[in-house]
Design a protein around this motif. Structure first.
Motif, PDB file in Angstrom:
ATOM      1  N   ARG A 150     -32.394  81.737  91.666  1.00 40.37           N
ATOM      2  CA  ARG A 150     -31.312  80.754  91.587  1.00 40.37           C
ATOM      3  C   ARG A 150     -31.861  79.404  91.109  1.00 40.37           C
ATOM      4  N   ASP A 151     -31.067  78.720  90.280  1.00 39.47           N
ATOM      5  CA  ASP A 151     -31.449  77.377  89.841  1.00 39.47           C
ATOM      6  C   ASP A 151     -31.121  76.328  90.895  1.00 39.47           C
ATOM      7  N   TYR A 152     -30.155  76.660  91.761  1.00 42.20           N
ATOM      8  CA  TYR A 152     -29.734  75.713  92.794  1.00 42.20           C
ATOM      9  C   TYR A 152     -29.705  76.439  94.137  1.00 42.20           C
ATOM     10  N   TYR A 153     -30.387  75.844  95.118  1.00 41.71           N
ATOM     11  CA  TYR A 153     -30.348  76.465  96.448  1.00 41.71           C
ATOM     12  C   TYR A 153     -30.706  75.440  97.509  1.00 41.71           C
ATOM     13  N   CYS A 154     -29.940  75.457  98.597  1.00 41.87           N
ATOM     14  CA  CYS A 154     -30.246  74.629  99.760  1.00 41.87           C
ATOM     15  C   CYS A 154     -29.856  75.413 101.005  1.00 41.87           C
ATOM     16  N   HIS A 155     -30.155  74.867 102.160  1.00 44.45           N
ATOM     17  CA  HIS A 155     -29.737  75.472 103.420  1.00 44.45           C
ATOM     18  C   HIS A 155     -28.580  74.654 103.985  1.00 44.45           C
ATOM     19  N   PHE A 156     -27.429  75.318 104.087  1.00 41.49           N
ATOM     20  CA  PHE A 156     -26.198  74.684 104.565  1.00 41.49           C
ATOM     21  C   PHE A 156     -25.609  75.435 105.758  1.00 41.49           C
ATOM     22  N   THR A 157     -26.009  76.708 105.926  1.00 46.19           N
ATOM     23  CA  THR A 157     -25.249  77.634 106.774  1.00 46.19           C
ATOM     24  C   THR A 157     -25.756  77.791 108.209  1.00 46.19           C
ATOM     25  N   SER A 158     -26.825  77.094 108.605  1.00 44.96           N
ATOM     26  CA  SER A 158     -27.331  77.258 109.982  1.00 44.96           C
ATOM     27  C   SER A 158     -27.740  75.934 110.619  1.00 44.96           C
ATOM     28  N   PRO A 159     -26.827  74.988 110.741  1.00 51.00           N
ATOM     29  CA  PRO A 159     -27.204  73.679 111.288  1.00 51.00           C
ATOM     30  C   PRO A 159     -27.480  73.677 112.787  1.00 51.00           C
ATOM     31  N   ILE A 160     -27.081  74.735 113.506  1.00 48.32           N
ATOM     32  CA  ILE A 160     -27.392  74.790 114.939  1.00 48.32           C
ATOM     33  C   ILE A 160     -28.892  74.986 115.152  1.00 48.32           C
ATOM     34  N   ARG A 161     -29.535  75.684 114.226  1.00 48.52           N
ATOM     35  CA  ARG A 161     -30.948  76.018 114.424  1.00 48.52           C
ATOM     36  C   ARG A 161     -31.896  75.448 113.377  1.00 48.52           C
ATOM     37  N   ARG A 162     -31.367  74.751 112.332  1.00 47.13           N
ATOM     38  CA  ARG A 162     -32.225  74.178 111.295  1.00 47.13           C
ATOM     39  C   ARG A 162     -31.796  72.758 110.981  1.00 47.13           C
ATOM     40  N   TYR A 163     -32.721  71.823 111.042  1.00 44.80           N
ATOM     41  CA  TYR A 163     -32.386  70.412 110.796  1.00 44.80           C
ATOM     42  C   TYR A 163     -32.018  70.123 109.344  1.00 44.80           C
ATOM     43  N   PRO A 164     -32.668  70.727 108.337  1.00 40.60           N
ATOM     44  CA  PRO A 164     -32.275  70.442 106.946  1.00 40.60           C
ATOM     45  C   PRO A 164     -30.809  70.745 106.649  1.00 40.60           C
ATOM     46  N   ASP A 165     -30.246  71.768 107.286  1.00 38.12           N
ATOM     47  CA  ASP A 165     -28.826  72.073 107.103  1.00 38.12           C
ATOM     48  C   ASP A 165     -27.962  70.912 107.603  1.00 38.12           C
ATOM     49  N   LEU A 166     -28.376  70.335 108.719  1.00 36.76           N
ATOM     50  CA  LEU A 166     -27.657  69.198 109.298  1.00 36.76           C
ATOM     51  C   LEU A 166     -27.671  68.008 108.333  1.00 36.76           C
ATOM     52  N   ILE A 167     -28.792  67.802 107.644  1.00 36.06           N
ATOM     53  CA  ILE A 167     -28.879  66.715 106.660  1.00 36.06           C
ATOM     54  C   ILE A 167     -27.869  66.928 105.533  1.00 36.06           C
ATOM     55  N   VAL A 168     -27.756  68.153 105.041  1.00 30.91           N
ATOM     56  CA  VAL A 168     -26.810  68.455 103.962  1.00 30.91           C
ATOM     57  C   VAL A 168     -25.379  68.155 104.414  1.00 30.91           C
ATOM     58  N   HIS A 169     -25.028  68.576 105.629  1.00 33.94           N
ATOM     59  CA  HIS A 169     -23.690  68.307 106.165  1.00 33.94           C
ATOM     60  C   HIS A 169     -23.410  66.804 106.210  1.00 33.94           C
ATOM     61  N   ARG A 170     -24.366  66.055 106.722  1.00 28.85           N
ATOM     62  CA  ARG A 170     -24.167  64.605 106.855  1.00 28.85           C
ATOM     63  C   ARG A 170     -23.998  63.937 105.499  1.00 28.85           C
ATOM     64  N   GLN A 171     -24.829  64.338 104.535  1.00 28.36           N
ATOM     65  CA  GLN A 171     -24.764  63.723 103.217  1.00 28.36           C
ATOM     66  C   GLN A 171     -23.435  64.019 102.530  1.00 28.36           C
ATOM     67  N   LEU A 172     -22.932  65.227 102.695  1.00 33.42           N
ATOM     68  CA  LEU A 172     -21.625  65.565 102.125  1.00 33.42           C
ATOM     69  C   LEU A 172     -20.526  64.723 102.769  1.00 33.42           C
ATOM     70  N   LYS A 173     -20.588  64.577 104.084  1.00 32.82           N
ATOM     71  CA  LYS A 173     -19.578  63.768 104.783  1.00 32.82           C
ATOM     72  C   LYS A 173     -19.631  62.318 104.311  1.00 32.82           C
ATOM     73  N   GLN A 174     -20.852  61.790 104.186  1.00 28.24           N
ATOM     74  CA  GLN A 174     -20.994  60.411 103.723  1.00 28.24           C
ATOM     75  C   GLN A 174     -20.464  60.245 102.308  1.00 28.24           C
ATOM     76  N   PHE A 175     -20.718  61.241 101.485  1.00 29.68           N
ATOM     77  CA  PHE A 175     -20.231  61.218 100.110  1.00 29.68           C
ATOM     78  C   PHE A 175     -18.705  61.179 100.078  1.00 29.68           C
ATOM     79  N   PHE A 176     -18.091  62.063 100.867  1.00 33.00           N
ATOM     80  CA  PHE A 176     -16.629  62.102 100.909  1.00 33.00           C
ATOM     81  C   PHE A 176     -16.062  60.790 101.461  1.00 33.00           C
ATOM     82  N   LEU A 177     -16.733  60.258 102.479  1.00 33.87           N
ATOM     83  CA  LEU A 177     -16.257  59.039 103.136  1.00 33.87           C
ATOM     84  C   LEU A 177     -16.368  57.828 102.213  1.00 33.87           C
TER      85      LEU A 177
END
Length: 737
Positions: free
Chosen positions: A561-588
């Motif tokens: 894949r040319d594009y890949y991140c971790h978005f699907t397990s924020p309960i057990r992985r901190y990088p996923d939590l970062i992606v969620h926060r950045q998306l929320k900030q972007f939308f906000l």
């Protein structure tokens, strides 16, 4: 290595190992691998035996305590609390008159010992977080947690090699031990004998919890007794968490804050009325993801709902700081050390059935060719209708069970076939390996090992999570939102060529290939005979570089894949939590209406986007990568310990094994039905054996019926030795061979 330095190193190693002695193979493991080094070791040992300086008993070498009236001692004084081997620089000797291991500190650094065993130390540079390898002959007395000064001997782009010139500080760490015939026996390996300050009060053959003292000595590890162990526990879990400095409890402030209900910062789209379900393992409690699915003509509408951890774990909060330190959850067969307090991980964030939960939804319209035609990402409110296990879903798909959601699961299967077809076309590598499941009893003992095959139900969820992560990563890259991508680099040329040699030696059709293309590996594994796949799939996996978190590169080699991140397990992985926060900030910040289309999103509006900042993003990625690797190391060491203990009462048993690795002095073998690995030294096989790294084979240059060995070859062996302190297993050849 000079002869005098080699002699000195051999003296030092044997001096530290005391009464037990070491075989030639064990001595060789203290030095860098290679035929030349092993030859020099053999010559030097023979010379020292001939001179009467070393004796051999039952195949093991022992240091004769006194030579020419002087005690053999290469250690600094035990009175020195801060061991320093480089004080008297002008004369090249330490304060006791003995030769120093170092003549200069110009290139020295401070670091913390993260791993230490009889193969050496792994030290983490305190300033750069870079790893430094230290071979044991340079100073085999450091233990995990020690703050040390290291002189860098050799440095490359990928790793550094050094030697310890001083132990600056010893953290108080705990360990289990018992007194046997007046000696202290620990459950794990330590480089020196343990000296307990209250030996006389200890009972024979009873387990105790001890604690090391910050009283550094080159002759012994000073410790005190805390208490006798009277309750049942899994000693290995406790020891490993202590060894790697993993905190199991949460601070009071974190526990208190985990019960709060924060205010919403973004509106949510109500998805509580649509059919939603989770599919997880039998014992799962932290349900990260749920799905909703339907058909629209030939296309599929897939909604992947991910627990909205970012709603509860706000940036800079006490929970956030603790989660960042932990980085990931750590999993054992009967226990989890969570990244988040259980009130969040197992309750408020977990997408449990029949309760409303906050989620972050990625909604995708996927064509029959697995192309994401449209996609939307938005905060949502969901209510899961059902909690499935993988086994239940598999039984329903196999029509062994009837279920009201049978049609939805059948649609999941249809989408999976579409996604799998695209995966193969892209060249993604599928390591379809059976896993060893450890069955642990209430006393923490391994009672059985079984092999678990990956079911279609596992693969369905896996492919859905992959396309979700890809969709989110592609949007973040296109919209220039700074997040941590999950980058998997192209394999190194050396490892790729070694793998190719092994395939060729086994007779696998290779042809013209490009080792920088993932499809090459897919083709090689496809051409591998079924009986060899259990060997070559793990080998191919080991040839890969480690994936890591970075903002600089979004590509993933293994997944093609040319594009890949971790978005699907924020309960057990901190990088996923970062992606969620950045998306929320972007939308906000951009004041976007929901749901916002993120696949085929309107580029004309890109100039109006306000991009959220994320300071020190790559440093955070590096820390998270290290946390992940630490968790993997802990989980692997736990399995290795349990398997060694499981095999310890089976000495003399004959096993059918297959060759799955080579060392300059022997071969690694695996018992396929147990996924247990052991070592067979060349000296245990009739003949004169050499290892050819270029072809990944071993050859017998003299007598003996067995003339060569390659990956996948079958050998009948006898379990000869099991060391439950070092967690090593040794075989000898069965007479039938």
């Amino acid at each position: 290595m000079k002869k005098e330095n080699l002699e000195k190193s051999l003296y030092k190693i044997l001096n530290f190992r005391g009464k037990e002695g070491l075989s030639k193979k064990q001595l060789a493991e203290y030095f860098p691998p290679g035929k030349k080094v092993f030859g020099k070791i053999t010559q030097t040992i023979s010379k020292l035996v001939g001179q009467g300086k070393i004796r051999i008993t039952d195949g093991k070498y022992h240091l004769i305590p006194r030579i020419e009236g002087k005690s053999v001692d290469f250690s600094p004084s035990s009175k020195d609390k801060n061991i320093d081997m480089d004080k008297d620089k002008d004369k090249g000797r330490d304060r006791n008159g003995r030769r120093s291991f170092s003549s200069s500190r110009n290139s020295s650094v401070e670091g913390v010992v993260k791993k230490a065993d009889d193969s050496g130390c792994l030290i983490l540079d305190s300033k750069t977080n870079d790893s430094i390898k230290v071979y044991p002959e340079t100073f085999p007395t450091a233990i995990v947690g020690d703050l040390v000064e290291v002189k860098i001997l050799r440095k490359s782009k990928f790793n550094s090699v050094g030697k310890i010139i001083a132990i600056k500080k010893r953290e108080t760490s705990r360990f289990f031990f018992k007194k046997v015939k007046g000696e202290i026996i620990a459950r794990q390996y330590f480089p020196l004998k343990i000296a307990i300050n209250d030996m006389q009060s200890l009972k024979e053959d009873k387990w105790y919890l001890g604690e090391f003292l910050n009283n550094i000595s080159a002759r012994s590890l000073k410790a005190r007794t805390i208490e006798e162990v009277t309750q049942k526990m899994d000693f290995d879990i406790v020891e490993l968490l202590e060894k790697y400095k993993i905190r199991t409890s949460f601070p009071e402030e974190v526990l208190r804050d985990s019960k709060l209900e924060p205010k919403e910062i973004l509106a949510r789209i109500d998805k509580t009325q649509i059919t939603t379900f989770t599919i997880d393992g039998e014992d799962a409690k932290d349900f990260d993801d749920a799905i909703s699915i339907s058909k629209e003509g030939k296309s599929f509408r897939l909604l992947v709902h991910i627990a909205d951890v970012s709603h509860y774990v706000r940036t800079g909060s006490s929970i956030d700081k603790e989660a960042l330190k932990r980085g990931t959850s750590i999993y054992f067969p009967k226990r989890v050390v969570p990244m988040l307090p259980e009130n969040l991980s197992n309750e408020l964030c977990s997408l449990k059935p029949n309760v409303n939960r906050n989620a972050f939804t990625c909604e995708m319209l996927i064509s029959h060719n697995a192309i994401v035609e449209k996609a939307w990402i938005y905060p949502s409110k969901i209510n899961s209708n059902r909690r499935f296990t993988y086994n239940e879903v598999q039984a329903i798909l196999d029509e062994e069970l009837q279920d009201p959601l049978h049609q939805e699961l059948q649609t999941c299967f249809e989408l999976f076939k579409v996604l799998e077809k695209r995966k193969i076309k892209l060249g993604a590598i599928d390591f379809d390996l059976p896993e060893a499941q450890l069955h642990i009893d209430d006393d923490g003992e391994l009672v059985d090992i079984s092999l678990i095959e990956r079911k279609t139900s596992h693969k369905i969820i896996e492919e859905m999570m992959i396309i979700t992560n890809e969709t989110v990563a592609k949007f973040c890259m296109k919209a220039k939102i700074p997040v941590l991508y999950r980058h998997h680099p192209v394999p190194s040329e050396d490892k790729a060529n070694n793998l190719l040699s092994a395939f060729k030696a086994a007779g696998v059709e290779v042809g013209e290939i490009d080792l920088k293309e993932p499809k090459t590996y897919q083709t090689l594994l496809k051409n591998t005979p079924d009986e060899l796949k259990p060997m070559f799939q793990p080998m191919a996996l080991r040839s890969m570089q480690q994936a890591y978190y970075t903002n600089d590169d979004s590509s993933h080699f293994g997944l093609a894949r040319d594009y890949y991140c971790h978005f699907t397990s924020p309960i057990r992985r901190y990088p996923d939590l970062i992606v969620h926060r950045q998306l929320k900030q972007f939308f906000l910040l951009s004041q976007l209406e929901f749901p916002m289309q993120v696949a085929r999103f309107p580029k004309t509006k890109a100039k109006d986007f306000i991009i959220p900042e994320l300071k020190n993003i790559n440093a955070t990625g590096k820390n998270n990568s290290q946390s992940e690797r630490k968790a993997i190391e802990i989980e692997r060491e736990y399995i290795k310990r349990k398997k060694a203990q499981f095999m310890s009462d089976k000495l003399g048993t004959t096993y059918d094994t297959i060759v799955n690795g080579f060392h300059s002095n022997g071969v690694f073998l695996e018992i396929p039905r147990l996924k247990v690995e052991g070592y067979l030294a060349f000296q245990e096989i009739p003949g004169s054996w050499t290892y050819d790294q270029s072809t990944q084979t071993a050859h017998n240059r003299s007598h003996g019926d067995l003339k060569s060995l390659k990956f996948g070859d079958e050998l009948k062996v006898i379990l000869d030795k099991v060391d439950t302190v070092r967690n090593t297993i040794d075989f000898k050849l069965a007479s039938e061979v």
